[in-house]
Motif scaffolding. Sequence first.
Motif, mmCIF file in Angstrom:
data_model
loop_
_atom_site.group_PDB
_atom_site.id
_atom_site.type_symbol
_atom_site.label_atom_id
_atom_site.label_comp_id
_atom_site.label_asym_id
_atom_site.label_seq_id
_atom_site.Cartn_x
_atom_site.Cartn_y
_atom_site.Cartn_z
ATOM 1 N N GLY B 58 0.800 -1.218 0.000
ATOM 2 C CA GLY B 58 0.000 0.000 0.000
ATOM 3 C C GLY B 58 0.827 1.259 0.000
ATOM 4 N N THR B 59 2.135 1.132 -0.207
ATOM 5 C CA THR B 59 2.998 2.320 -0.138
ATOM 6 C C THR B 59 2.956 3.157 -1.411
ATOM 7 O OG1 THR B 59 4.836 0.905 -0.756
ATOM 8 C CG2 THR B 59 4.653 1.466 1.567
ATOM 9 N N GLN B 66 -2.746 6.553 3.322
ATOM 10 C CA GLN B 66 -2.055 5.527 4.120
ATOM 11 C C GLN B 66 -2.230 5.772 5.606
ATOM 12 O OE1 GLN B 66 2.011 4.500 3.100
ATOM 13 N NE2 GLN B 66 1.720 5.413 1.092
#
Lengths: 329, 308
Positions: B58-59, B66
């Motif tokens: 998910g970066t 985030q």
Amino acid sequence: MNTAEPLIAIENLRVEFTQEKRRAFALRGISISLYRNEVHGLVGESGSGKTVTSMAIIGLLPKPAAKILSGSIRYEGQELLFLPEDELRAYRGGKIAMVFQEPAKYLNPAFTVGEQIREMVTLHMGLERSQAEARAHELLGLVGLGKDDRVLKAYPHELSSGMKQRAMIAIAISCNPDFLIADEPTTSLDVTLQLQILKLLKRLKNMKSMGMLFISHDLSVIREIADRVSVIYAGKIVESTRMARLFEHPMHPYTRLLLMSIPDASRKGKRLATIAGQVLDAKDDPPGCVFAPRCPMAKEVCYRESPKLIAHEAGHASACHFAEEAWAL
Amino acid sequence: MSFIQYAAKRLLRLILTLFIISTIIFFVIRVIPGDPALIIGGVDASPSDIQAIRTKLGTDRPLSAQYAEFLWSVLHLDFGHSMISGEPVRSLILQRFPLTLTLAVLGLLIGILIAIPVGVLSAVKRWSGWDYLGLVFSQLGMAIPSFWLGILLLLLLAIKFPVFPLFGADSFISLVLPALSLGVARAAIILRHTRASMIEELSKEYVIAARAKGLPESVIRYKHALKNALLPIITIAGIEFGYMLGGAIIIEQVFSLPGLGRLFLYAIYQRDFPLIQGGVVFIAIVFSLVNFVADILYSIVNPKIRLE
């Protein structure tokens, strides 16, 4: 005035402290007889031995710093000195109770007032939990804190200083002691509270026919409550008499100077008397009178010979070589 | 302030603390140089592999998204899946936690059971033989590393005299030696605080008043003085307990115990980012909770605290 056997008889009590390997003479041989239903005032400057006297009676002189050199303290004829610790404990709180100067410090901050009363009555009177609760309630009523039950559940910090002192008195009288030691119980309070506490102590004394040793540096406070009074100076009783007589006819120069240092409306505008010089160093052990270095009347004999506490009229003793001489200061 | 008000205030503070801690953890992890995807992928990974890992982690999404997602996951104690085993991080932690908790409770219990009686005795009989014995014990307990003590205990009580098992965590008895190694070090620290605090309390005026009440010395010490002396003892015990709940890495290693300490240690070895992140947050939460409980205990022991 009193022909009965004293409740507590202190005779020729000598106590020394060891401070930094030097001896300090805290009590230089004092004798006091304390009777039931009588308030005995003990007046003196700080360091004169007032608190040492009370701690000696209750057997709580700091060990090993304090040493009892001689003398005796008898409770209804029973010698208290050298009594084993566990036997002495039954006297403490049970027969001889104590009220201290600063209730904020002498009450345990971590326990409620109710708990501090209950533990005392369970210990000395063997009460069950519910009886102890009822007794605590009754006691708070006696000292004027009975209006609401909140005080029982309150911690000391939740009470005003007057209420704290009342709570401490309730703890002290909880097991119906024969004898109450009140060590400067009003000194940390403001004047209106002082009078209330004095009245309360007087009322309780009459109600329970207790004997009381009332310690203060303030003769005007002692005057409000005491029947008899002893004046202590540098570990020696210098004069002992009925309260009224002390004001009428003081015999010891120290007492006279003490009386002159009380603010009095009749001497308005005049400068208050002070006593010149310094209190005798507790480490000194002079052969003569302990007050001689500050005494305006001191003669050669005063430095050489220690005057004995002798009755010069019925019930009025003074330790001065010239007690019976007329003199002016 | 009533107890309820006090507790509510502390609870609010706890929630705020957890929020701040989570935020700090989130940003610290992002600030540390090195793209996790590059590290995980290794030198041979192709750009598309790296991109795939980024998507998985998910970066690749905006920082704000985030962050929101991270806070949400903290709220649910859901830290994703381990990159090595694929198991949910939460269940990995919860599997290991009972052992670590048992060990921490035992360690603290041993610590307190030694420290308080010895500390009180030391304070009462200051500068006596007993006191010196207590002080020497305390000094040694703090100086000796607990893993060394653990190895010593193993040599003596598992090998020379095989009373306890050499390793494993299949029975309560196998936890005795590790708990003892942890406990001795705690005892040494708590003892110092008990002694100092008791010495201070025993010099207070209410102790004289308690004596004047005719109470036995034991009641004066263990009831009147100790209750007042407990505050610093609770603080230090809370801190020590918090540390132990994060896992005793070295002790678990010495005794081959599958606790949190070893879980997190291997997560770091293997660069298992979700597990590391989950572990850090978990330790932070546990630490804050223990502090919260210590605060509540304070106010029960000494109601005056509620004023401050």
